[in-house]
Design an enzyme around this catalytic site. Structure first.
Site, PDB file in Angstrom:
ATOM      1  CG  HIS A   1      36.714  48.655  34.791  1.00 19.19           C
ATOM      2  ND1 HIS A   1      38.044  48.028  35.055  1.00 19.19           N
ATOM      3  CD2 HIS A   1      35.780  48.523  35.926  1.00 19.19           C
ATOM      4  CE1 HIS A   1      37.650  47.654  36.239  1.00 19.19           C
ATOM      5  NE2 HIS A   1      36.621  47.530  36.837  1.00 19.19           N
TER       6      HIS A   1
ATOM      7  CD  GLN B   1      17.237  46.618  38.258  1.00 15.04           C
ATOM      8  OE1 GLN B   1      18.263  46.845  39.258  1.00 15.04           O
ATOM      9  NE2 GLN B   1      17.255  45.378  37.832  1.00 15.04           N
TER      10      GLN B   1
ATOM     11  NE  ARG C   1       9.706  48.857  47.896  1.00 17.68           N
ATOM     12  CZ  ARG C   1       9.693  50.082  48.534  1.00 17.68           C
ATOM     13  NH1 ARG C   1      10.712  50.872  48.457  1.00 17.68           N
ATOM     14  NH2 ARG C   1       8.617  50.139  49.518  1.00 17.68           N
TER      15      ARG C   1
ATOM     16  CB  SER D   1      10.575  49.485  40.573  1.00 20.95           C
ATOM     17  OG  SER D   1      10.096  49.047  42.064  1.00 20.95           O
TER      18      SER D   1
ATOM     19  NE  ARG E   1      30.787  42.522  35.401  1.00 19.59           N
ATOM     20  CZ  ARG E   1      30.403  41.985  36.419  1.00 19.59           C
ATOM     21  NH1 ARG E   1      30.561  40.527  36.438  1.00 19.59           N
ATOM     22  NH2 ARG E   1      30.336  42.471  37.610  1.00 19.59           N
TER      23      ARG E   1
HETATM   24  C1  FAD Z   1      34.094  37.074  36.542  1.00 17.63           C
HETATM   25  C2  FAD Z   1      33.653  37.797  38.006  1.00 17.63           C
HETATM   26  C3  FAD Z   1      33.374  37.106  38.896  1.00 17.63           C
HETATM   27  C4  FAD Z   1      32.818  37.689  40.160  1.00 17.63           C
HETATM   28  N1  FAD Z   1      32.594  36.847  41.101  1.00 17.63           N
HETATM   29  C5  FAD Z   1      32.030  37.757  42.092  1.00 17.63           C
HETATM   30  C6  FAD Z   1      31.822  37.154  43.336  1.00 17.63           C
HETATM   31  O1  FAD Z   1      31.744  35.851  43.394  1.00 17.63           O
HETATM   32  N2  FAD Z   1      31.291  37.621  44.299  1.00 17.63           N
HETATM   33  C7  FAD Z   1      31.267  38.935  44.444  1.00 17.63           C
HETATM   34  O2  FAD Z   1      30.710  39.886  45.730  1.00 17.63           O
HETATM   35  N3  FAD Z   1      31.343  39.828  43.202  1.00 17.63           N
HETATM   36  C8  FAD Z   1      31.974  39.012  42.181  1.00 17.63           C
HETATM   37  N4  FAD Z   1      32.243  39.960  41.325  1.00 17.63           N
HETATM   38  C9  FAD Z   1      32.071  41.499  41.118  1.00 17.63           C
HETATM   39  C10 FAD Z   1      33.469  42.163  41.446  1.00 17.63           C
HETATM   40  O3  FAD Z   1      34.079  41.931  42.767  1.00 17.63           O
HETATM   41  C11 FAD Z   1      33.044  43.644  41.235  1.00 17.63           C
HETATM   42  O4  FAD Z   1      32.405  44.019  42.146  1.00 17.63           O
HETATM   43  C12 FAD Z   1      32.790  44.109  39.956  1.00 17.63           C
HETATM   44  O5  FAD Z   1      33.119  43.301  38.842  1.00 17.63           O
HETATM   45  C13 FAD Z   1      32.975  45.666  39.897  1.00 17.63           C
HETATM   46  O6  FAD Z   1      34.289  45.694  39.447  1.00 17.63           O
HETATM   47  P1  FAD Z   1      35.258  46.819  39.970  1.00 17.63           P
HETATM   48  O7  FAD Z   1      35.079  46.787  41.423  1.00 17.63           O
HETATM   49  O8  FAD Z   1      36.497  46.687  39.392  1.00 17.63           O
HETATM   50  O9  FAD Z   1      34.600  47.959  39.545  1.00 17.63           O
HETATM   51  P2  FAD Z   1      33.870  49.402  39.243  1.00 17.63           P
HETATM   52  O10 FAD Z   1      32.859  49.362  40.642  1.00 17.63           O
HETATM   53  O11 FAD Z   1      33.209  49.399  38.191  1.00 17.63           O
HETATM   54  O12 FAD Z   1      34.882  50.500  39.648  1.00 17.63           O
HETATM   55  C14 FAD Z   1      35.906  50.776  38.540  1.00 17.63           C
HETATM   56  C15 FAD Z   1      37.333  50.998  39.266  1.00 17.63           C
HETATM   57  O13 FAD Z   1      37.095  52.101  40.153  1.00 17.63           O
HETATM   58  C16 FAD Z   1      38.220  51.799  41.012  1.00 17.63           C
HETATM   59  N5  FAD Z   1      37.146  51.901  42.322  1.00 17.63           N
HETATM   60  C17 FAD Z   1      35.813  52.121  42.538  1.00 17.63           C
HETATM   61  N6  FAD Z   1      35.430  52.084  43.769  1.00 17.63           N
HETATM   62  C18 FAD Z   1      36.660  52.248  44.493  1.00 17.63           C
HETATM   63  C19 FAD Z   1      36.980  52.304  45.858  1.00 17.63           C
HETATM   64  N7  FAD Z   1      35.980  52.192  46.879  1.00 17.63           N
HETATM   65  N8  FAD Z   1      38.298  52.071  46.236  1.00 17.63           N
HETATM   66  C20 FAD Z   1      39.395  52.239  45.379  1.00 17.63           C
HETATM   67  N9  FAD Z   1      39.019  52.010  43.782  1.00 17.63           N
HETATM   68  C21 FAD Z   1      37.698  52.100  43.445  1.00 17.63           C
HETATM   69  C22 FAD Z   1      38.599  50.555  40.890  1.00 17.63           C
HETATM   70  O14 FAD Z   1      39.930  50.624  40.272  1.00 17.63           O
HETATM   71  C23 FAD Z   1      37.553  49.863  40.157  1.00 17.63           C
HETATM   72  O15 FAD Z   1      38.433  48.859  39.447  1.00 17.63           O
HETATM   73  C24 FAD Z   1      32.580  39.220  40.034  1.00 17.63           C
HETATM   74  C25 FAD Z   1      33.208  40.062  38.879  1.00 17.63           C
HETATM   75  C26 FAD Z   1      33.669  39.167  37.810  1.00 17.63           C
HETATM   76  C27 FAD Z   1      34.079  40.074  36.380  1.00 17.63           C
END
Ligand code: FAD
Length: 211
Positions: A172, A89, A93, A91, A177
């Site tokens: 995903h 990204q 900074r 920067s 999104r």
């Molecule tokens: C409409 C919307 C509103 C949101 N609002 C908020 C909010 O208010 N506050 C906030 O903090 N975030 C918010 N988010 C972000 C959301 O909580 C997720 O952090 C973000 O969408 C990434 O999605 P993910 O964790 O499914 O997927 P990614 O990080 O893309 O990972 C893909 C998939 O891999 C698996 N995975 C990844 N890491 C792990 C792990 N450590 N353990 C187990 N499985 C894993 C899961 O199946 C996951 O779905 C929002 C997202 C959306 C779409």
């Protein structure tokens, strides 16, 4: 100050995107030792079955696509929550936006199309951006470094974010999104990107549709 449109560029060459379903087929057929069935066209049917009949999605992880998004910093905070991606990204900074070779001014992402009452709120937004840029320049002029002066810059600051991940993770990302629940400004870049990919590699993305 400059106001610019959000957008994206697919950095992975089109041919490379198309050829990846051939690699996915090779990987997938290793599971069944059916490589002898590979023809010029067989990858399309094979990947389609993998995805839509067997839901054997791990096989499509044998792929990669890189996209550069141009959007605001607020949207980029959402994009970088996707943990299975590699990111690079612009920067705040290291970049001094007052330098001529960095544009000499701040760029902000156009918000007009998302405003409910632009006759009133567009002016408010423009004034706020101008005020932020003036404050940033004044801090730099007073000897502060860009990494400290950036604290006055808003979510609307334009950023460039390079994202690389595999097709499974892109699927995903698009499901989350391009949904109506997603922020309108992330949908502004994800919806057209998904539509373009549906025409380049339909077998991977044809079952996902922007709401
Ligand atoms: C409409 C919307 C509103 C949101 N609002 C908020 C909010 O208010 N506050 C906030 O903090 N975030 C918010 N988010 C972000 C959301 O909580 C997720 O952090 C973000 O969408 C990434 O999605 P993910 O964790 O499914 O997927 P990614 O990080 O893309 O990972 C893909 C998939 O891999 C698996 N995975 C990844 N890491 C792990 C792990 N450590 N353990 C187990 N499985 C894993 C899961 O199946 C996951 O779905 C929002 C997202 C959306 C779409």
């Amino acid at each position: 100050m400059k106001v610019v449109k959000a957008g994206y560029i697919i950095l992975t060459p089109k041919e490379q995107l198309i050829n990846q379903s051939k690699m996915i087929e090779k990987a997938g057929r290793t599971c069944y030792k059916s490589e002898d069935m590979i023809t010029d066209e067989s990858h399309i049917k094979f990947v389609d079955k993998l995805l839509h009949t067997y839901h054997h999605e791990s096989v499509i992880e044998h792929s990669s696509m890189t996209v550069v998004f141009v959007n605001d910093r607020g949207v980029s905070h959402e994009e970088v929550r996707h943990r299975l991606c590699a990111f690079s990204q612009e920067s705040t900074r290291y970049i001094n936006y007052t330098k001529e070779n960095k544009g000499g001014e701040c760029s902000f992402i156009d918000i007009k199309q998302h405003l409910k009452n632009p006759n009133v709120t567009l002016g408010i937004w423009m004034d706020a951006m101008q005020y932020a840029e003036n404050a940033y320049k004044a801090m730099i002029d007073a000897g502060e470094s860009p990494q400290i002066a950036r604290s006055v810059l808003p979510n609307s600051l334009k950023t460039e974010l390079v994202v690389t991940t595999n097709f499974r993770e892109w699927r995903h990302i698009f499901k989350l999104r391009t949904s109506k629940a997603a922020h309108p400004q992330i949908r502004e870049v994800m919806n057209p990107l998904l539509l373009e990919l549906k025409s380049i590699v339909p077998v991977i993305f044809d079952d996902i549709n922007p709401e």
